[in-house]
Design an enzyme around this catalytic site. Structure first.
Site, PDB file in Angstrom:
ATOM      1  N   ASN A  46       0.784  -1.241   0.000  1.00 23.99           N
ATOM      2  CA  ASN A  46       0.000   0.000   0.000  1.00 23.99           C
ATOM      3  C   ASN A  46       0.809   1.281   0.000  1.00 23.99           C
ATOM      4  O   ASN A  46       0.243   2.369   0.008  1.00 23.99           O
ATOM      5  CB  ASN A  46      -0.944   0.014   1.193  1.00 23.99           C
ATOM      6  CG  ASN A  46      -2.159  -0.873   0.960  1.00 23.99           C
ATOM      7  OD1 ASN A  46      -2.317  -1.431  -0.114  1.00 23.99           O
ATOM      8  ND2 ASN A  46      -2.990  -1.003   1.962  1.00 23.99           N
ATOM      9  N   GLU A 106      -3.092  -0.542  -7.840  1.00 26.41           N
ATOM     10  CA  GLU A 106      -4.455  -0.712  -7.324  1.00 26.41           C
ATOM     11  C   GLU A 106      -5.094   0.668  -7.233  1.00 26.41           C
ATOM     12  O   GLU A 106      -6.209   0.902  -7.671  1.00 26.41           O
ATOM     13  CB  GLU A 106      -4.402  -1.382  -5.950  1.00 26.41           C
ATOM     14  CG  GLU A 106      -5.750  -1.485  -5.250  1.00 26.41           C
ATOM     15  CD  GLU A 106      -5.623  -2.002  -3.828  1.00 26.41           C
ATOM     16  OE1 GLU A 106      -5.232  -3.179  -3.656  1.00 26.41           O
ATOM     17  OE2 GLU A 106      -5.891  -1.237  -2.883  1.00 26.41           O
ATOM     18  N   TRP A 122     -10.515  -7.265  12.566  1.00 21.23           N
ATOM     19  CA  TRP A 122      -9.798  -6.839  11.351  1.00 21.23           C
ATOM     20  C   TRP A 122      -8.291  -6.944  11.581  1.00 21.23           C
ATOM     21  O   TRP A 122      -7.596  -7.668  10.886  1.00 21.23           O
ATOM     22  CB  TRP A 122     -10.175  -5.412  10.939  1.00 21.23           C
ATOM     23  CG  TRP A 122      -9.246  -4.920   9.864  1.00 21.23           C
ATOM     24  CD1 TRP A 122      -9.277  -5.293   8.556  1.00 21.23           C
ATOM     25  CD2 TRP A 122      -8.112  -4.067  10.027  1.00 21.23           C
ATOM     26  NE1 TRP A 122      -8.221  -4.710   7.872  1.00 21.23           N
ATOM     27  CE2 TRP A 122      -7.487  -3.954   8.748  1.00 21.23           C
ATOM     28  CE3 TRP A 122      -7.552  -3.386  11.116  1.00 21.23           C
ATOM     29  CZ2 TRP A 122      -6.344  -3.184   8.538  1.00 21.23           C
ATOM     30  CZ3 TRP A 122      -6.418  -2.621  10.905  1.00 21.23           C
ATOM     31  CH2 TRP A 122      -5.825  -2.533   9.619  1.00 21.23           C
ATOM     32  N   ARG A 174     -15.300  -2.256   6.272  1.00 26.21           N
ATOM     33  CA  ARG A 174     -14.873  -3.508   5.664  1.00 26.21           C
ATOM     34  C   ARG A 174     -16.095  -4.358   5.312  1.00 26.21           C
ATOM     35  O   ARG A 174     -17.200  -4.072   5.755  1.00 26.21           O
ATOM     36  CB  ARG A 174     -13.982  -4.298   6.648  1.00 26.21           C
ATOM     37  CG  ARG A 174     -12.592  -3.685   6.863  1.00 26.21           C
ATOM     38  CD  ARG A 174     -11.738  -3.831   5.619  1.00 26.21           C
ATOM     39  NE  ARG A 174     -10.424  -3.230   5.743  1.00 26.21           N
ATOM     40  CZ  ARG A 174     -10.120  -1.975   5.393  1.00 26.21           C
ATOM     41  NH1 ARG A 174     -11.052  -1.167   4.936  1.00 26.21           N
ATOM     42  NH2 ARG A 174      -8.885  -1.529   5.491  1.00 26.21           N
ATOM     43  N   ASP A 201      -7.740 -11.329  -3.668  1.00 22.34           N
ATOM     44  CA  ASP A 201      -7.626 -10.289  -2.662  1.00 22.34           C
ATOM     45  C   ASP A 201      -7.896 -10.868  -1.272  1.00 22.34           C
ATOM     46  O   ASP A 201      -7.190 -10.570  -0.312  1.00 22.34           O
ATOM     47  CB  ASP A 201      -8.645  -9.185  -2.996  1.00 22.34           C
ATOM     48  CG  ASP A 201      -8.343  -7.903  -2.253  1.00 22.34           C
ATOM     49  OD1 ASP A 201      -7.150  -7.564  -2.158  1.00 22.34           O
ATOM     50  OD2 ASP A 201      -9.290  -7.258  -1.784  1.00 22.34           O
ATOM     51  N   HIS A 230      -1.372   2.658   9.596  1.00 20.68           N
ATOM     52  CA  HIS A 230      -2.465   2.627   8.609  1.00 20.68           C
ATOM     53  C   HIS A 230      -2.976   4.058   8.394  1.00 20.68           C
ATOM     54  O   HIS A 230      -2.175   5.001   8.453  1.00 20.68           O
ATOM     55  CB  HIS A 230      -3.569   1.704   9.150  1.00 20.68           C
ATOM     56  CG  HIS A 230      -4.362   1.002   8.099  1.00 20.68           C
ATOM     57  ND1 HIS A 230      -5.507   1.528   7.570  1.00 20.68           N
ATOM     58  CD2 HIS A 230      -4.182  -0.193   7.491  1.00 20.68           C
ATOM     59  CE1 HIS A 230      -6.009   0.689   6.676  1.00 20.68           C
ATOM     60  NE2 HIS A 230      -5.220  -0.372   6.598  1.00 20.68           N
ATOM     61  N   SER A 241       2.695  -2.111   5.008  1.00 22.93           N
ATOM     62  CA  SER A 241       3.738  -3.141   5.116  1.00 22.93           C
ATOM     63  C   SER A 241       5.092  -2.611   4.653  1.00 22.93           C
ATOM     64  O   SER A 241       6.094  -2.709   5.373  1.00 22.93           O
ATOM     65  CB  SER A 241       3.338  -4.369   4.298  1.00 22.93           C
ATOM     66  OG  SER A 241       3.169  -4.035   2.928  1.00 22.93           O
TER      67      SER A 241
HETATM   68  C1  LIG Z   1      -6.202  -7.528   7.274  1.00 21.14           C
HETATM   69  C2  LIG Z   1      -5.051  -6.629   6.999  1.00 21.14           C
HETATM   70  C3  LIG Z   1      -4.864  -6.134   5.743  1.00 21.14           C
HETATM   71  C4  LIG Z   1      -3.782  -5.309   5.462  1.00 21.14           C
HETATM   72  N1  LIG Z   1      -3.609  -4.931   4.166  1.00 21.14           N
HETATM   73  C5  LIG Z   1      -2.455  -4.337   3.804  1.00 21.14           C
HETATM   74  C6  LIG Z   1      -2.155  -4.175   2.413  1.00 21.14           C
HETATM   75  O1  LIG Z   1      -2.929  -4.561   1.531  1.00 21.14           O
HETATM   76  N2  LIG Z   1      -0.981  -3.589   2.090  1.00 21.14           N
HETATM   77  C7  LIG Z   1      -0.092  -3.164   3.026  1.00 21.14           C
HETATM   78  O2  LIG Z   1       0.980  -2.665   2.644  1.00 21.14           O
HETATM   79  N3  LIG Z   1      -0.354  -3.293   4.358  1.00 21.14           N
HETATM   80  C8  LIG Z   1      -1.509  -3.890   4.769  1.00 21.14           C
HETATM   81  N4  LIG Z   1      -1.774  -4.100   6.108  1.00 21.14           N
HETATM   82  C9  LIG Z   1      -0.957  -3.377   7.124  1.00 21.14           C
HETATM   83  C10 LIG Z   1       0.360  -4.045   7.513  1.00 21.14           C
HETATM   84  O3  LIG Z   1       0.155  -5.380   7.757  1.00 21.14           O
HETATM   85  C11 LIG Z   1       0.918  -3.355   8.770  1.00 21.14           C
HETATM   86  O4  LIG Z   1       0.983  -1.984   8.527  1.00 21.14           O
HETATM   87  C12 LIG Z   1       2.315  -3.829   9.160  1.00 21.14           C
HETATM   88  O5  LIG Z   1       2.346  -5.227   9.284  1.00 21.14           O
HETATM   89  C13 LIG Z   1       2.795  -3.176  10.461  1.00 21.14           C
HETATM   90  O6  LIG Z   1       4.089  -3.636  10.766  1.00 21.14           O
HETATM   91  P1  LIG Z   1       4.627  -3.792  12.261  1.00 21.14           P
HETATM   92  O7  LIG Z   1       5.996  -4.337  12.196  1.00 21.14           O
HETATM   93  O8  LIG Z   1       4.413  -2.538  13.007  1.00 21.14           O
HETATM   94  O9  LIG Z   1       3.647  -4.860  12.963  1.00 21.14           O
HETATM   95  P2  LIG Z   1       3.525  -6.438  12.678  1.00 21.14           P
HETATM   96  O10 LIG Z   1       3.866  -6.756  11.284  1.00 21.14           O
HETATM   97  O11 LIG Z   1       2.196  -6.837  13.183  1.00 21.14           O
HETATM   98  O12 LIG Z   1       4.647  -7.079  13.615  1.00 21.14           O
HETATM   99  C14 LIG Z   1       4.620  -7.070  15.014  1.00 21.14           C
HETATM  100  C15 LIG Z   1       5.418  -8.276  15.501  1.00 21.14           C
HETATM  101  O13 LIG Z   1       5.703  -8.184  16.897  1.00 21.14           O
HETATM  102  C16 LIG Z   1       5.478  -9.429  17.523  1.00 21.14           C
HETATM  103  N5  LIG Z   1       5.182  -9.153  18.933  1.00 21.14           N
HETATM  104  C17 LIG Z   1       4.102  -8.482  19.405  1.00 21.14           C
HETATM  105  N6  LIG Z   1       4.161  -8.380  20.742  1.00 21.14           N
HETATM  106  C18 LIG Z   1       5.313  -8.991  21.122  1.00 21.14           C
HETATM  107  C19 LIG Z   1       5.917  -9.213  22.394  1.00 21.14           C
HETATM  108  N7  LIG Z   1       5.356  -8.768  23.510  1.00 21.14           N
HETATM  109  N8  LIG Z   1       7.092  -9.891  22.439  1.00 21.14           N
HETATM  110  C20 LIG Z   1       7.662 -10.342  21.282  1.00 21.14           C
HETATM  111  N9  LIG Z   1       7.119 -10.159  20.075  1.00 21.14           N
HETATM  112  C21 LIG Z   1       5.958  -9.490  19.983  1.00 21.14           C
HETATM  113  C22 LIG Z   1       4.321 -10.006  16.737  1.00 21.14           C
HETATM  114  O14 LIG Z   1       4.196 -11.395  16.913  1.00 21.14           O
HETATM  115  C23 LIG Z   1       4.679  -9.599  15.314  1.00 21.14           C
HETATM  116  O15 LIG Z   1       5.536 -10.520  14.701  1.00 21.14           O
HETATM  117  C24 LIG Z   1      -2.857  -4.922   6.468  1.00 21.14           C
HETATM  118  C25 LIG Z   1      -3.060  -5.406   7.751  1.00 21.14           C
HETATM  119  C26 LIG Z   1      -4.129  -6.256   8.025  1.00 21.14           C
HETATM  120  C27 LIG Z   1      -4.300  -6.808   9.403  1.00 21.14           C
END
Ligand SMILES: Cc1cc2nc3c(=O)[nH]c(=O)nc-3n(C[C@H](O)[C@H](O)[C@H](O)COP(=O)(O)OP(=O)(O)OC[C@H]3O[C@@H](n4cnc5c(N)ncnc54)[C@H](O)[C@@H]3O)c2cc1C
Ligand code: SF4
Ligand code: SF4
Lengths: 613, 151
Positions: free
Chosen positions: A63, A128, A218, A249, A337, A374, A421
């Site tokens: 995204n 997209e 979600w 959604r 999707d 997001h 992501s």
């Molecule tokens: C349904 C859905 C659809 C999405 N669609 C898109 C899309 O189409 N395109 C796009 O680019 N993005 C999309 N996203 C958004 C994207 O997934 C997130 O923005 C991104 O994953 C955030 O990254 P992050 O590293 O902050 O969190 P995350 O990727 O969630 O990583 C957090 C990590 O920390 C670990 N963790 C948590 N607490 C602890 C703890 N206490 N001790 C040790 N480990 C821990 C978790 O297990 C996890 O591995 C979507 C998300 C969802 C849920």
């Protein structure tokens, strides 16, 4: 308690400790290894990085991608977009920084083997929407995890419960502690720099689903607010914690709507097939003024239009899928999707005999979530990039929080919305490089957590097992005991409080000062009861600590929401007592700092600087 | 759609236990086979379903909104780089889809330490690994005077 307090303690020392191996964490691992060839880099993850975090399923789109090599977009355009989507309140320096690097991340993903769809006419990535590109992303997470595993020493299945601070300098991070969800051991990670990438928060508010279906939220049910719970307990300043997000959604299955509306161009209508969003434009303009003039209409305002429609009894709201699936190729795109990122939606269609080619599907607004990546940007206040952050946004290394040596990425960092992501991974890279610099430049002194702190935390971490062991003996059987509650019972209490007092679905997202204050009172009692949680086994112990992180985060949400005396993001939440957007007073970030020793909160404002026209 | 395990197919290998992001697939001690210990914390992410070598795990839509009689089955062939889905509706209709999952061999990613070490002074710059080549543009965009307004 005996058996658990005598559990072995394992010490693991590193230069850089990464907490959480999702998109931010994997980016941090890769980049810190690239720059810190001889450093010891450790990544600790509560699940298995192969399939952990918000992308465990996979995704069907990236995204955040500029396409600078094709002249498609410039970072400044992206800043303007994110800013107007968030009703003006973003950290433009942080967003600009991600946007200028994100293309190199996405190109690397493609080189690693992520299948990115191409436009057959131009040969470019298939768009997209303006910022999104389509992928065959079922294996997005395993691919990214492979790169991370080759960069850092990974410890899976360790739930991190607390960060450690230096014995003599409290505002200096010194590592983290947690327990092995499989082996039950106590882990003490000592490190010179810590990068928290532990993801956002689901299940703060009561979900729409009930009973067996409550896991069908979600954001992932395992997004346990640890990013916030960990860093705020260490004393890091937090911003915009009131800026929760509500998502429109597909109803019940939570299937995303992006590809359907942007790529396939399906219309969203009320039950009478009317384009209610257009019909309500003037009304929205009267509510928020110039913010309603941006195109696309900000996410919260689109929710607002839908909510007005639902309240008027004009629902159900429908996505007119059947109007757009005229070719097999489009049908494939529509189904992929979901099969790539929300299989549950496909299960729902199959079970209710809904073929999107033949009939429309219902949409609904979700319960609120708290996250930083997001169309929302709650999280820690971070130092900005050296070359473009204003002086008061810069006190140390890029992406360092207000705690020395403590960095963050992805959902952890506040103010920079629309990372998604690719942007979360990119922010992980930025934080990773920065942490390497910090470690190499900050001199040889390794911070030392004091032993008393470690001992105290060890006793604390296993307490829920002791509570259960003792309390369980007082009753015959079952789940009702006078002396303890289970993590699930505690979670349900939290969700009820947040739903009823802090603007959940139960009140159509409406709250007010008296409601928030009463909610806070009840939340304080829950916080006390957290000291009497009973955990039956190590799995429940993980749930107990997830709950603890959620409760602290919820407290921040309530306090920030109460402090901001306006309705900034109608459609995300409403302050009934301050129904207007008030730029002269509230064109600012709300900022809080928690003192874990006294449980006191300090709350105030920070300026929003606009760096781009 | 929480998961469940077919008694006759599961051999207790533990792959699902190892992968579940929610930590809810556990081995039942008496039967030594897996089961979902907390269906209300299942995201129906299918990680366990895809990982099971015996195809012993299936999903039954959440009882609170999914009528019975449907199935969504998956076969993920890592070596071939494809995933196939078979969706059976309650009324018997069937849809099938196959999508690619990866374009390179598993394990082929070049580690960051496999690249020449960057010059030491590059650490102070704003460049990230592999830039500028990986960006596809020459310079790193800056906040310049015409895009910039200082507050
Ligand atoms: C349904 C859905 C659809 C999405 N669609 C898109 C899309 O189409 N395109 C796009 O680019 N993005 C999309 N996203 C958004 C994207 O997934 C997130 O923005 C991104 O994953 C955030 O990254 P992050 O590293 O902050 O969190 P995350 O990727 O969630 O990583 C957090 C990590 O920390 C670990 N963790 C948590 N607490 C602890 C703890 N206490 N001790 C040790 N480990 C821990 C978790 O297990 C996890 O591995 C979507 C998300 C969802 C849920
Ligand atoms: S992976 Fe399959 S065979 Fe192995 S324990 Fe799980 S259900 Fe049983
Ligand atoms: S579908 Fe996902 S959350 Fe549910 S049991 Fe399987 S791996 Fe765990």
């Amino acid at each position: 308690m005996g058996a658990w307090s005598s559990k072995q303690t394992r010490y693991i020392d590193s230069d850089i400790l990464i907490v959480g191996g999702g998109f931010g964490g994997c980016g941090a691992a890769y980049e810190s290894r690239y720059w810190g060839r001889d450093l010891k880099i450790v990544l600790v993850e509560k699940a298995n990085i192969e399939r952990s975090g918000a992308v465990a399923h996979g995704l069907s789109a990236i995204n955040c991608y500029m396409g600078m090599r094709w002249g498609e977009n410039q970072p400044a355009d992206f800043v303007r977009y994110a800013r107007s989507d968030l009703m003006g309140l973003v950290r433009e320096d942080l967003i600009f920084d991600i946007a200028r690097h994100v293309d190199s991340t996405v190109h690397k993903f493609e080189e690693w083997g992520l299948p990115i769809m191409k436009d057959p006419e131009t040969g470019r990535y298939l768009r997209e929407g303006r910022w999104q590109v389509m992928i065959h992303g079922e294996s997005y997470k395993p691919i990214i995890a492979e790169a991370a595993r080759k960069s850092a020493t990974v410890f899976n299945r360790i739930m991190v419960t607390h960060l450690l601070t230096d014995g003599t300098r409290r505002n200096r991070v010194a590592g983290a502690v947690g327990f092995g969800v499989r082996d039950g051991r106590f882990y003490v990670f000592r490190a010179k720099a810590v990068i928290v990438c532990a993801g956002g928060a689901s299940h703060l508010f009561r979900p729409r689903s009930i009973g067996e279906g409550v896991g069908r939220t979600w954001y992932a049910p395992w997004s346990s607010a640890s990013a916030y719970g960990l860093v705020l307990q260490a004393g890091a300043k937090m911003i915009q914690m009131e800026n929760r997000i509500v998502l429109a959604r597909f109803k019940d299955g939570y299937g995303p709507v992006g590809a359907w509306s942007l790529l396939l161009k399906a219309r969203t209508t009320n039950a009478a097939h009317g384009d209610y969003e257009a019909a309500r434009r003037e009304e929205i303009k009267a509510l928020v003024g110039r913010y309603a003039e941006s195109s696309p209409l900000p996410t919260c305002l689109r929710n607002h239009a839908m909510l007005q429609e639902l309240k008027a009894g004009a629902g159900p709201i429908y996505m007119q899928t059947k109007e757009v699936l005229d070719t097999r190729q489009k049908e494939d795109i529509g189904w992929e999707d979901f099969l790539d990122m929300t299989v549950g939606q496909a299960v729902l269609w199959a079970s209710q005999n809904i073929d999107p080619k033949e009939r429309a599907s219902e949409l609904m607004t979700s319960e609120p979530y708290v996250m930083g990546s997001h169309a929302t940007c709650s999280g820690a206040w971070a130092s900005g990039p050296e070359d473009c952050a204003p002086a008061d946004y810069q006190w140390g290394y890029n992406r360092m929080t207000t705690v020395e040596g403590l960095f963050g990425a992805g959902d952890t960092i506040g103010g920079s919305a629309h990372k998604f992501s690719s942007g979360s991974f990119t922010e992980g890279r930025i934080a990773g490089k920065s942490a390497v610099r910090y470690v190499l430049e900050s001199g040889a002194r390794t911070p030392r957590p004091d032993e008393a702190q470690v001992r105290r935390l060890k006793a604390l971490v296993y307490q829920p097992l002791a509570h259960f062991a003792v309390g369980r003996n007082a009753i015959v059987a079952g789940s009702v005991a006078p002396g303890y509650i289970s993590p699930l019972q505690g979670l349900q209490r939290l969700e009820k409080i947040m739903d009823e007092y802090a603007g959940g679905i139960g009140t159509f997202y409406v709250t007010s000062e008296p409601m928030l204050s009463r909610g806070l009172e009840l939340l304080t009692l829950l916080k006390e009861d957290l000291e009497r949680i009973g955990a039956e086994d190590l799995h429940q112990l993980q749930r107990a600590w997830e709950l603890s992180h959620r409760v602290l985060t919820a407290e921040a949400v309530i306090r920030h929401t109460r402090y901001r005396q306006e309705t900034r993001w109608p459609g995300y939440y409403y302050r009934a007592d301050y129904p207007k957007l008030v730029d002269p007073h509230w064109h600012v970030f709300t900022c809080s700092q928690y003192d874990a020793q006294t449980s006191a909160w300090d709350i105030g404002k920070l300026p929003v600087h606009h760096l781009i026209d | 759609m929480p998961t469940f395990t077919y008694m006759a197919r599961c051999d207790g290998c533990g792959e699902c236990v190892d992968i579940c992001p929610s930590d809810i697939m556990h081995i039942e001690p008496r039967y030594r086979r897996s089961y979902n210990v907390e269906p209300n914390f299942c995201w129906e992410c299918y990680s366990c379903v895809k990982a099971c070598p015996q195809h012993a795990i299936d999903v039954r839509g959440y009882a609170d909104f999914a009528p019975l009689g449907h199935s969504v089955r998956v076969r993920r062939e890592e070596r071939k780089g494809v995933i196939s889905w078979k969706i059976r509706y309650r009324d018997g209709r069937v849809k099938q889809f196959t999508f690619p999952i990866r374009t390179t061999p598993w394990g082929s990613i070049r580690p960051p330490s496999g690249y020449a070490a960057p010059p030491r002074d590059a650490l102070q710059s704003q460049w990230l690994a592999h830039e500028p080549e990986a960006l596809g543009v020459e310079g790193l965009p800056q906040l310049s005077s015409h895009t910039t307004r200082r507050a």
